[in-house]
Scaffold this motif. Structure first.
Motif, PDB file in Angstrom:
ATOM      1  N   ALA A  63      25.649  14.748  50.324  1.00 40.07           N
ATOM      2  CA  ALA A  63      25.994  15.316  49.010  1.00 40.07           C
ATOM      3  C   ALA A  63      27.433  14.976  48.679  1.00 40.07           C
ATOM      4  N   TRP A  73      25.785  14.542  36.459  1.00 39.94           N
ATOM      5  CA  TRP A  73      25.010  15.754  36.202  1.00 39.94           C
ATOM      6  C   TRP A  73      24.988  16.116  34.716  1.00 39.94           C
ATOM      7  N   GLU A 155      18.205  12.093  41.412  1.00 42.45           N
ATOM      8  CA  GLU A 155      19.280  13.086  41.525  1.00 42.45           C
ATOM      9  C   GLU A 155      18.677  14.505  41.565  1.00 42.45           C
ATOM     10  N   TRP A 159      18.594  17.005  44.806  1.00 42.02           N
ATOM     11  CA  TRP A 159      19.153  18.361  44.703  1.00 42.02           C
ATOM     12  C   TRP A 159      18.157  19.362  45.316  1.00 42.02           C
TER      13      TRP A 159
END
Ligand code: SF4
Ligand code: SF4
Length: 516
Positions: A63, A73, A155, A159
């Motif tokens: 991460a 993001w 992504e 997560w």
């Protein structure tokens, strides 16, 4: 006959192998060799090294947080809010964006497109392609790193993975550890969430082709049609497979853009690069930052921590130079900047720059000046021309369309009192969101009359077939002579408001036949 070793012994140095590489691809068993039917003469080498298929080691990306991760993001949120949300936006008593394949109409807010308007969608694709060429020539793989669906969903899926299985080391430990209740729950939970996201994505995708509210209602009454079911599952599992399992393999082996984008690169294209002049020779620094005498230790700023490799979603080492596998996600910049901060060195050992910028250490003004170069100017000019042409064509687009067909059953006939009659079918397409009235007249043959002569009404976004007869009196038909005569149907919109500047009339050519 194959004369290599009967059991495989890898001759590659152990250091070159991945720690979790299950089997070395250069080892060929006798049965494999038999299948391949390798013909090697006796005098030839004793061992065949065939690396046709190589299993890729799993990448456990670490991460990362930082300025560029924040931007990624932001783009994830923006693109997904748009994708998941737009399908639910109402507009004029319908869905704002709906590609209704059943009734062959595309609705994009106020725009209603018919199959005949397909040219606009083609134009939109050409604009998108040229915009991609232009941005790639100037800014490299910005699209790949921030907005490509593969990057965005990977992504999101990563997560989920971090929140169910933990970060890099925990995931590696979980994968190599034995099965336990904890492992089943963590892995099961991850796949359940991945599948839910995938299916919701598939449902939303189908919701752009079938009204999404009807689709939602059908989901609760088990009335999903076969096509809706197929595409929801297909798109859902494609999302699950691509973002959950394939990940970087899609970018490396499946994406055509990754293959040809190199052709748009030059030495002044923005890339993510490692400043080897500043970073090398790399090595462990005994003391922190400026306390280390780098000159006497013969060291550059790279402390060889390996973090830039650990965060890389495609598992490459950017310090080896520009590689086609690099998707430009900037994760290595974020993590290396963190290392530089801790070491009290200036940021930017890995940075966005051009090849010329890194090699020649050009000042910022010179790098910016090099943005304006022939290929960028050509792409910009072509893009401006296409966008301008498309915009103009859309602005002048008629809000209705007409097709004329002759009645094939009766080409021409003589009716009461010797009048000559031809029969036609007019297809009127109303591309507006209001009911419209149209007045039709015929030109080209004087004294010709049209039946019926009344105005034709067509509902909002509807298509209507209208049978029409054109009649010519006997003396006029005789004067025109036997054969085909050009005529034009003129179709005018009635009761148009003064604020409406779109075209009010259309002309459609046809022929009038006079029999011998
Ligand atoms: S993160 Fe920076 S310092 Fe660490 S190995 Fe990579 S380039 Fe070197
Ligand atoms: S090298 Fe850096 S920018 Fe390229 S894919 Fe890996 S982490 Fe992303």
């Amino acid at each position: 006959m194959y004369s290599g070793p009967t059991s495989g012994t890898c001759r590659r140095p152990p250091a070159s192998r991945q720690p979790n590489e299950a089997a070395c691809p250069c080892v060929v068993s006798v049965s494999d060799a038999d299948k391949l039917a390798v013909q090697v003469p006796d005098s030839a080498v004793r061992e065949a090294v065939i690396g046709m298929y190589r299993s890729e080691p799993k990448i456990y990306a670490r991460a990362v947080s930082g300025w560029f991760a924040g931007w990624r993001w932001t783009l994830v949120w923006a693109t997904q809010l748009l994708f998941y949300g737009l399908a639910w936006v109402p507009w004029n008593d319908r869905q704002a964006v709906l590609f209704d394949l059943g009734s062959r109409r595309f609705y994009i807010f106020d725009l209603v497109l018919y199959p005949q308007d397909f040219i606009y969608l083609t134009g939109l694709l050409i604009v998108s392609a040229y915009a991609l060429f232009l941005f790639t020539a100037v800014a490299g793989r910005l699209w790949c790193g921030y907005a490509c669906p593969q990057t965005v969903y990977t992504e999101i899926f990563m997560w989920v993975e971090r929140h169910t299985e933990g970060d890099r080391m925990q995931r590696m430990k979980l994968d190599t550890g034995p099965w336990s209740v904890n492992k089943i729950l963590r892995k099961g939970g991850k796949h359940a969430i991945w599948l839910t996201i995938g299916l919701w994505t598939g449902f939303t995708f189908v919701g752009y082709f079938t009204p999404i509210r009807e689709l939602w209602a059908a989901a609760f009454t088990a009335q999903f049609g076969p096509w809706e079911s197929f595409w929801t599952l297909f798109y859902g599992f494609a999302t699950y497979g691509n973002a959950g399992w394939l990940r970087e393999q899609v970018c490396k082996y499946m994406c055509p853009y990754a293959r040809f984008q190199g052709a748009m690169f030059d030495k002044d294209t923005l890339i993510i690069g490692y400043d080897s002049v500043r970073g090398e020779p790399r090595g462990k620094h005994r003391a922190q930052g400026r306390k280390t005498d780098l000159v006497s230790a013969k060291l550059g700023h790279c402390i060889d921590c390996g973090l830039c490799v650990q965060v890389c979603p495609t598992g490459i080492d950017i310090r080896k130079g520009l590689q086609y596998e690099c998707i430009g996600c900037a994760a290595c910049i974020d993590v290396c900047n963190g290392v530089m901060d801790k070491m009290q060195y200036p940021r930017g050992l890995i940075r966005y720059d051009t090849e010329n910028g890194i090699d020649k250490h050009l000042p910022v003004a010179q790098r910016l000046a090099r943005v304006v170069r022939p290929r960028v100017l050509v792409y910009t000019a072509v893009l401006v021309l296409i966008v301008g042409g498309l915009g103009l064509s859309l602005a002048m687009r008629s809000p209705f369309r007409v097709d004329v067909e002759r009645d094939r059953g009766a080409l021409a006939r003589v009716v009461d009192d010797g009048w000559v009659e031809n029969v036609y079918r007019l297809q009127l397409m109303n591309a507006t969101e209001r009911t419209q009235r149209y007045r039709i007249r015929v030109e080209g043959l004087t004294e010709s009359v049209l039946e019926p002569a009344a105005d034709i009404s067509v509902g909002a976004a509807q298509t209507r077939w209208v049978p029409l007869a054109v009649r010519v009196p006997p003396q006029r038909a005789e004067a025109a002579g036997a054969g085909a005569h050009r005529i034009e149907f003129v179709i005018e919109r009635v009761a148009v408001t003064t604020a409406d500047s779109s075209p009010r009339s259309l002309r459609e050519k046809s022929t009038f036949l006079v029999p011998r």
